[in-house]
Design an enzyme around this catalytic site. Sequence first.
Site, PDB file in Angstrom:
ATOM      1  N   ASP A 277      -0.229   4.543  -0.192  1.00  6.63           N
ATOM      2  CA  ASP A 277      -0.803   5.809   0.069  1.00  6.63           C
ATOM      3  C   ASP A 277       0.059   6.635   0.907  1.00  6.63           C
ATOM      4  O   ASP A 277       0.095   7.844   0.515  1.00  6.63           O
ATOM      5  CB  ASP A 277      -1.922   5.470   1.198  1.00  6.63           C
ATOM      6  CG  ASP A 277      -3.057   4.666   0.608  1.00  6.63           C
ATOM      7  OD1 ASP A 277      -3.246   4.581  -0.731  1.00  6.63           O
ATOM      8  OD2 ASP A 277      -4.092   4.239   1.440  1.00  6.63           O
ATOM      9  N   HIS A 278       0.940   6.265   1.666  1.00  9.30           N
ATOM     10  CA  HIS A 278       1.881   7.278   2.414  1.00  9.30           C
ATOM     11  C   HIS A 278       2.825   7.677   1.813  1.00  9.30           C
ATOM     12  O   HIS A 278       3.542   8.865   2.428  1.00  9.30           O
ATOM     13  CB  HIS A 278       2.066   6.645   3.755  1.00  9.30           C
ATOM     14  CG  HIS A 278       0.772   6.461   4.692  1.00  9.30           C
ATOM     15  ND1 HIS A 278      -0.300   7.238   4.840  1.00  9.30           N
ATOM     16  CD2 HIS A 278       0.311   5.426   5.133  1.00  9.30           C
ATOM     17  CE1 HIS A 278      -1.216   7.014   5.640  1.00  9.30           C
ATOM     18  NE2 HIS A 278      -0.938   5.615   5.717  1.00  9.30           N
TER      19      HIS A 278
ATOM     20  N   ARG B 291      -9.522   8.072  -1.275  1.00  9.19           N
ATOM     21  CA  ARG B 291     -10.324   8.661  -0.335  1.00  9.19           C
ATOM     22  C   ARG B 291     -11.344   9.798  -0.986  1.00  9.19           C
ATOM     23  O   ARG B 291     -10.780  10.515  -1.737  1.00  9.19           O
ATOM     24  CB  ARG B 291      -9.707   9.058   0.777  1.00  9.19           C
ATOM     25  CG  ARG B 291      -9.075   7.932   1.784  1.00  9.19           C
ATOM     26  CD  ARG B 291      -8.318   8.569   2.869  1.00  9.19           C
ATOM     27  NE  ARG B 291      -9.244   8.619   3.825  1.00  9.19           N
ATOM     28  CZ  ARG B 291      -9.632   7.747   5.014  1.00  9.19           C
ATOM     29  NH1 ARG B 291      -8.974   6.672   5.199  1.00  9.19           N
ATOM     30  NH2 ARG B 291     -10.726   8.183   5.755  1.00  9.19           N
TER      31      ARG B 291
ATOM     32  N   ARG C 163      -6.936  12.992   0.456  1.00 11.51           N
ATOM     33  CA  ARG C 163      -5.832  13.465   1.498  1.00 11.51           C
ATOM     34  C   ARG C 163      -4.576  12.860   0.967  1.00 11.51           C
ATOM     35  O   ARG C 163      -3.572  13.394   1.355  1.00 11.51           O
ATOM     36  CB  ARG C 163      -6.100  13.052   2.713  1.00 11.51           C
ATOM     37  CG  ARG C 163      -6.104  11.544   3.199  1.00 11.51           C
ATOM     38  CD  ARG C 163      -6.213  11.390   4.595  1.00 11.51           C
ATOM     39  NE  ARG C 163      -7.615  11.535   5.146  1.00 11.51           N
ATOM     40  CZ  ARG C 163      -7.980  11.098   6.108  1.00 11.51           C
ATOM     41  NH1 ARG C 163      -7.112  10.233   7.025  1.00 11.51           N
ATOM     42  NH2 ARG C 163      -9.428  11.038   6.530  1.00 11.51           N
ATOM     43  N   HIS C 164      -4.373  11.693   0.262  1.00 12.92           N
ATOM     44  CA  HIS C 164      -3.033  11.144  -0.150  1.00 12.92           C
ATOM     45  C   HIS C 164      -3.094  10.885  -1.763  1.00 12.92           C
ATOM     46  O   HIS C 164      -2.772  11.779  -2.479  1.00 12.92           O
ATOM     47  CB  HIS C 164      -2.481  10.105   0.729  1.00 12.92           C
ATOM     48  CG  HIS C 164      -3.556   9.110   1.252  1.00 12.92           C
ATOM     49  ND1 HIS C 164      -4.506   8.307   0.389  1.00 12.92           N
ATOM     50  CD2 HIS C 164      -3.865   8.832   2.614  1.00 12.92           C
ATOM     51  CE1 HIS C 164      -5.094   7.525   1.599  1.00 12.92           C
ATOM     52  NE2 HIS C 164      -4.810   7.713   2.719  1.00 12.92           N
TER      53      HIS C 164
ATOM     54  N   GLU D  42      -8.526   0.635  -3.019  1.00  8.42           N
ATOM     55  CA  GLU D  42      -9.518   0.767  -1.926  1.00  8.42           C
ATOM     56  C   GLU D  42     -10.360   1.715  -2.111  1.00  8.42           C
ATOM     57  O   GLU D  42      -9.957   2.870  -2.287  1.00  8.42           O
ATOM     58  CB  GLU D  42      -8.615   0.780  -0.706  1.00  8.42           C
ATOM     59  CG  GLU D  42      -7.950  -0.321  -0.208  1.00  8.42           C
ATOM     60  CD  GLU D  42      -6.939  -0.270   0.858  1.00  8.42           C
ATOM     61  OE1 GLU D  42      -5.924  -1.085   1.280  1.00  8.42           O
ATOM     62  OE2 GLU D  42      -6.912   0.913   1.380  1.00  8.42           O
TER      63      GLU D  42
ATOM     64  N   HIS E 272      -5.579   3.551  -1.737  1.00  8.64           N
ATOM     65  CA  HIS E 272      -6.849   4.134  -1.460  1.00  8.64           C
ATOM     66  C   HIS E 272      -7.244   5.436  -1.728  1.00  8.64           C
ATOM     67  O   HIS E 272      -6.690   6.350  -1.524  1.00  8.64           O
ATOM     68  CB  HIS E 272      -6.849   4.039   0.192  1.00  8.64           C
ATOM     69  CG  HIS E 272      -8.424   4.208   0.812  1.00  8.64           C
ATOM     70  ND1 HIS E 272      -8.500   4.282   2.173  1.00  8.64           N
ATOM     71  CD2 HIS E 272      -9.545   4.619   0.259  1.00  8.64           C
ATOM     72  CE1 HIS E 272      -9.618   4.392   2.419  1.00  8.64           C
ATOM     73  NE2 HIS E 272     -10.347   4.667   1.347  1.00  8.64           N
TER      74      HIS E 272
ATOM     75  N   GLU F 239     -11.155  -9.301   3.038  1.00  6.22           N
ATOM     76  CA  GLU F 239      -9.816  -8.738   3.655  1.00  6.22           C
ATOM     77  C   GLU F 239     -10.103  -8.576   5.147  1.00  6.22           C
ATOM     78  O   GLU F 239     -10.971  -7.863   5.572  1.00  6.22           O
ATOM     79  CB  GLU F 239      -9.273  -7.686   3.038  1.00  6.22           C
ATOM     80  CG  GLU F 239      -8.202  -7.179   3.626  1.00  6.22           C
ATOM     81  CD  GLU F 239      -7.263  -6.204   2.911  1.00  6.22           C
ATOM     82  OE1 GLU F 239      -7.332  -6.130   1.566  1.00  6.22           O
ATOM     83  OE2 GLU F 239      -6.457  -5.447   3.505  1.00  6.22           O
TER      84      GLU F 239
ATOM     85  N   HIS G 257      -3.871  -4.410   7.570  1.00  6.92           N
ATOM     86  CA  HIS G 257      -3.734  -3.188   8.446  1.00  6.92           C
ATOM     87  C   HIS G 257      -3.011  -3.459   9.676  1.00  6.92           C
ATOM     88  O   HIS G 257      -3.471  -4.527  10.408  1.00  6.92           O
ATOM     89  CB  HIS G 257      -5.357  -2.793   8.996  1.00  6.92           C
ATOM     90  CG  HIS G 257      -5.471  -1.379   9.125  1.00  6.92           C
ATOM     91  ND1 HIS G 257      -5.089  -0.940  10.362  1.00  6.92           N
ATOM     92  CD2 HIS G 257      -6.087  -0.282   8.193  1.00  6.92           C
ATOM     93  CE1 HIS G 257      -5.317   0.543  10.329  1.00  6.92           C
ATOM     94  NE2 HIS G 257      -5.897   0.695   9.054  1.00  6.92           N
TER      95      HIS G 257
ATOM     96  N   GLY H 120       1.127  -1.292   4.335  1.00  2.95           N
ATOM     97  CA  GLY H 120       1.382  -0.117   3.734  1.00  2.95           C
ATOM     98  C   GLY H 120       2.294   0.676   4.874  1.00  2.95           C
ATOM     99  O   GLY H 120       3.838   0.808   4.610  1.00  2.95           O
ATOM    100  N   HIS H 121       1.743   1.280   5.750  1.00  2.30           N
ATOM    101  CA  HIS H 121       2.621   2.149   6.825  1.00  2.30           C
ATOM    102  C   HIS H 121       3.899   1.747   7.274  1.00  2.30           C
ATOM    103  O   HIS H 121       4.918   2.420   7.261  1.00  2.30           O
ATOM    104  CB  HIS H 121       1.550   2.488   7.828  1.00  2.30           C
ATOM    105  CG  HIS H 121       2.206   3.473   8.761  1.00  2.30           C
ATOM    106  ND1 HIS H 121       3.086   3.474   9.921  1.00  2.30           N
ATOM    107  CD2 HIS H 121       2.107   5.093   8.628  1.00  2.30           C
ATOM    108  CE1 HIS H 121       3.338   4.594  10.482  1.00  2.30           C
ATOM    109  NE2 HIS H 121       2.930   5.537   9.708  1.00  2.30           N
TER     110      HIS H 121
ATOM    111  N   ASN I 271       1.034  -1.093   0.015  1.00  2.85           N
ATOM    112  CA  ASN I 271       0.079   0.025  -0.046  1.00  2.85           C
ATOM    113  C   ASN I 271       0.922   1.189  -0.092  1.00  2.85           C
ATOM    114  O   ASN I 271       1.771   1.340   0.958  1.00  2.85           O
ATOM    115  CB  ASN I 271      -0.799  -0.077   1.174  1.00  2.85           C
ATOM    116  CG  ASN I 271      -1.966   1.082   1.299  1.00  2.85           C
ATOM    117  OD1 ASN I 271      -1.492   2.276   0.937  1.00  2.85           O
ATOM    118  ND2 ASN I 271      -3.093   0.924   1.674  1.00  2.85           N
TER     119      ASN I 271
ATOM    120  N   THR J 115      -7.001   6.608   9.811  1.00  5.61           N
ATOM    121  CA  THR J 115      -6.976   5.527   9.208  1.00  5.61           C
ATOM    122  C   THR J 115      -8.146   5.027   9.201  1.00  5.61           C
ATOM    123  O   THR J 115      -9.162   5.238   9.687  1.00  5.61           O
ATOM    124  CB  THR J 115      -5.549   4.808   9.384  1.00  5.61           C
ATOM    125  OG1 THR J 115      -5.564   3.607   8.488  1.00  5.61           O
ATOM    126  CG2 THR J 115      -5.683   4.180  10.975  1.00  5.61           C
ATOM    127  N   THR J 116      -8.191   3.666   8.313  1.00  2.55           N
ATOM    128  CA  THR J 116      -9.398   2.963   8.325  1.00  2.55           C
ATOM    129  C   THR J 116      -9.612   2.367   9.718  1.00  2.55           C
ATOM    130  O   THR J 116      -9.031   1.351   9.688  1.00  2.55           O
ATOM    131  CB  THR J 116      -9.453   1.949   7.011  1.00  2.55           C
ATOM    132  OG1 THR J 116      -9.111   2.705   5.893  1.00  2.55           O
ATOM    133  CG2 THR J 116     -10.749   1.293   6.773  1.00  2.55           C
TER     134      THR J 116
END
Length: 237
Positions: A9-10, A45, A49-50, A70, A43, A151, A191, A213-214, A7, A100-101
Amino acid sequence: MPKLGVNIDHVATVRQARRTYEPDPVWAAAEAELGGADQITVHLREDRRHIQDRDVEILVRTVQTRVNLEMAVASEVLAIALKLKPACVCLVPEKREEVTTEGGLDVAGSLERVSETVKKLNGAGIAVSLFIDPEPRQIEASAKSGAPFIELHTGSYADARGDAEIARRLDALRDGTKLARQLGLRVNAGHGLNYRNVQVVAAIPEMEELNIGHSIVSRSIFVGFREAVREMKALIR
Ligand code: PXP
């Protein structure tokens, strides 16, 4: 061995901090693939935001493995998914104020709405998964939705403290996977997974894919993106 969805996203979060062009998540995706990623997850969103629309548009054209998008159960992003046709879509809950989700999709409480979206995505040849907590009622509802995949949200496991609590959360993931397989669902998870907690989840029988991801983006600051992915992949293996 489960596949690794990375992931990114970040990477986009860092870019959006300055509303500039770097670091480019498209570049990160290529690095992730060179490090052994089996899938690139993003993702889109509602608040952008990202990840931006432009990122998804380029990624679906350039990613060599496959793109997992996502998104919320919402008409605006659904239209984008149906137009861009990523290989997979993961339906997630989305709240504007969350960091986050948080928590899984309430499939049991919104089966009709979720099933309608699943049907449209299935019709476009997109593999759909539902991001849910490892609870029997959500798994049973997911089996009725027409989605081929779930998931399982691993956040409660990742946040658990103390051996007994960690074991309890892990059992919920194992039992959830077993139940889902009995109901004909295919199972992914993600996650909060990181270099310390991933291996026991990767060892759950019939787990197909982990989306992470993170922790990978965080480690990439010190070792580079390709290497951070390579290390995660080695742990899963
Ligand atoms: N899977 C889903 C459905 C998610 O929403 C997220 C976070 O965007 C992840 C996996 C990855 O979570 P993390 O960044 O904590 O690894």
